[in-house]
Motif scaffolding. Structure first.
Motif, PDB file in Angstrom:
ATOM      1  N   SER A 141       3.421   5.975  -2.648  1.00 15.20           N
ATOM      2  CA  SER A 141       4.635   6.721  -3.007  1.00 15.20           C
ATOM      3  C   SER A 141       4.758   6.866  -4.522  1.00 15.20           C
ATOM      4  O   SER A 141       5.204   7.900  -5.013  1.00 15.20           O
ATOM      5  CB  SER A 141       5.873   6.050  -2.430  1.00 15.20           C
ATOM      6  N   LYS A 142       4.352   5.847  -5.265  1.00 12.14           N
ATOM      7  CA  LYS A 142       4.374   5.949  -6.732  1.00 12.14           C
ATOM      8  C   LYS A 142       3.439   7.049  -7.203  1.00 12.14           C
ATOM      9  O   LYS A 142       3.780   7.817  -8.118  1.00 12.14           O
ATOM     10  CB  LYS A 142       3.960   4.621  -7.363  1.00 12.14           C
ATOM     11  N   LEU A 143       2.258   7.139  -6.598  1.00 10.10           N
ATOM     12  CA  LEU A 143       1.309   8.178  -6.986  1.00 10.10           C
ATOM     13  C   LEU A 143       1.834   9.569  -6.660  1.00 10.10           C
ATOM     14  O   LEU A 143       1.690  10.506  -7.454  1.00 10.10           O
ATOM     15  CB  LEU A 143      -0.033   7.950  -6.285  1.00 10.10           C
ATOM     16  N   VAL A 144       2.447   9.724  -5.508  1.00 14.00           N
ATOM     17  CA  VAL A 144       2.984  11.030  -5.111  1.00 14.00           C
ATOM     18  C   VAL A 144       4.120  11.452  -6.038  1.00 14.00           C
ATOM     19  O   VAL A 144       4.163  12.592  -6.517  1.00 14.00           O
ATOM     20  CB  VAL A 144       3.449  10.989  -3.641  1.00 14.00           C
ATOM     21  N   ILE A 145       5.039  10.544  -6.316  1.00 15.56           N
ATOM     22  CA  ILE A 145       6.166  10.864  -7.202  1.00 15.56           C
ATOM     23  C   ILE A 145       5.669  11.154  -8.618  1.00 15.56           C
ATOM     24  O   ILE A 145       6.125  12.096  -9.269  1.00 15.56           O
ATOM     25  CB  ILE A 145       7.206   9.730  -7.191  1.00 15.56           C
ATOM     26  N   TYR A 167       0.826  -1.201   0.000  1.00 15.51           N
ATOM     27  CA  TYR A 167       0.000   0.000   0.000  1.00 15.51           C
ATOM     28  C   TYR A 167       0.863   1.255   0.000  1.00 15.51           C
ATOM     29  O   TYR A 167       0.634   2.185  -0.780  1.00 15.51           O
ATOM     30  CB  TYR A 167      -0.928  -0.023   1.224  1.00 15.51           C
ATOM     31  N   LEU A 168       1.869   1.284   0.865  1.00 15.86           N
ATOM     32  CA  LEU A 168       2.740   2.458   0.936  1.00 15.86           C
ATOM     33  C   LEU A 168       3.545   2.639  -0.348  1.00 15.86           C
ATOM     34  O   LEU A 168       3.803   3.773  -0.773  1.00 15.86           O
ATOM     35  CB  LEU A 168       3.672   2.352   2.147  1.00 15.86           C
ATOM     36  N   ILE A 222       4.536  15.071 -12.980  1.00 20.87           N
ATOM     37  CA  ILE A 222       3.566  15.680 -13.909  1.00 20.87           C
ATOM     38  C   ILE A 222       3.419  17.172 -13.627  1.00 20.87           C
ATOM     39  O   ILE A 222       3.362  17.987 -14.556  1.00 20.87           O
ATOM     40  CB  ILE A 222       2.211  14.948 -13.818  1.00 20.87           C
ATOM     41  N   THR A 223       3.355  17.535 -12.343  1.00 16.46           N
ATOM     42  CA  THR A 223       3.233  18.952 -11.987  1.00 16.46           C
ATOM     43  C   THR A 223       4.443  19.745 -12.463  1.00 16.46           C
ATOM     44  O   THR A 223       4.309  20.843 -13.008  1.00 16.46           O
ATOM     45  CB  THR A 223       3.085  19.098 -10.462  1.00 16.46           C
ATOM     46  N   THR A 224       5.633  19.185 -12.280  1.00 17.65           N
ATOM     47  CA  THR A 224       6.851  19.854 -12.736  1.00 17.65           C
ATOM     48  C   THR A 224       6.855  20.004 -14.255  1.00 17.65           C
ATOM     49  O   THR A 224       7.212  21.065 -14.780  1.00 17.65           O
ATOM     50  CB  THR A 224       8.090  19.055 -12.289  1.00 17.65           C
TER      51      THR A 224
END
Length: 53
Positions: A34-38, A29-30, A43-45
């Motif tokens: 972490s994959k989603l956050v990275i 789960y973690l 994408i934001t950058t």
């Protein structure tokens, strides 16, 4: 007429775990979180770099 095909059914034994390993499930789960956050950060950058041009 079509020829009938003979098919064999092979039985595969199913091995079940005695119980759910909670630490493995939490680790998976973690890792997904972490994959989603990275991915979101990348994408934001990328979008910020494109909009500055």
């Amino acid at each position: 007429m079509k020829k009938k095909r003979s098919s064999r059914v092979q039985v595969i034994p199913i091995v079940r775990e005695e119980g759910i390993n909670v630490s493995k499930e939490i680790a998976k789960y973690l890792l997904d979180i972490s994959k989603l956050v990275i991915g979101g950060a990348v994408i934001t950058t990328a979008l910020n770099l494109i909009s500055k041009k």
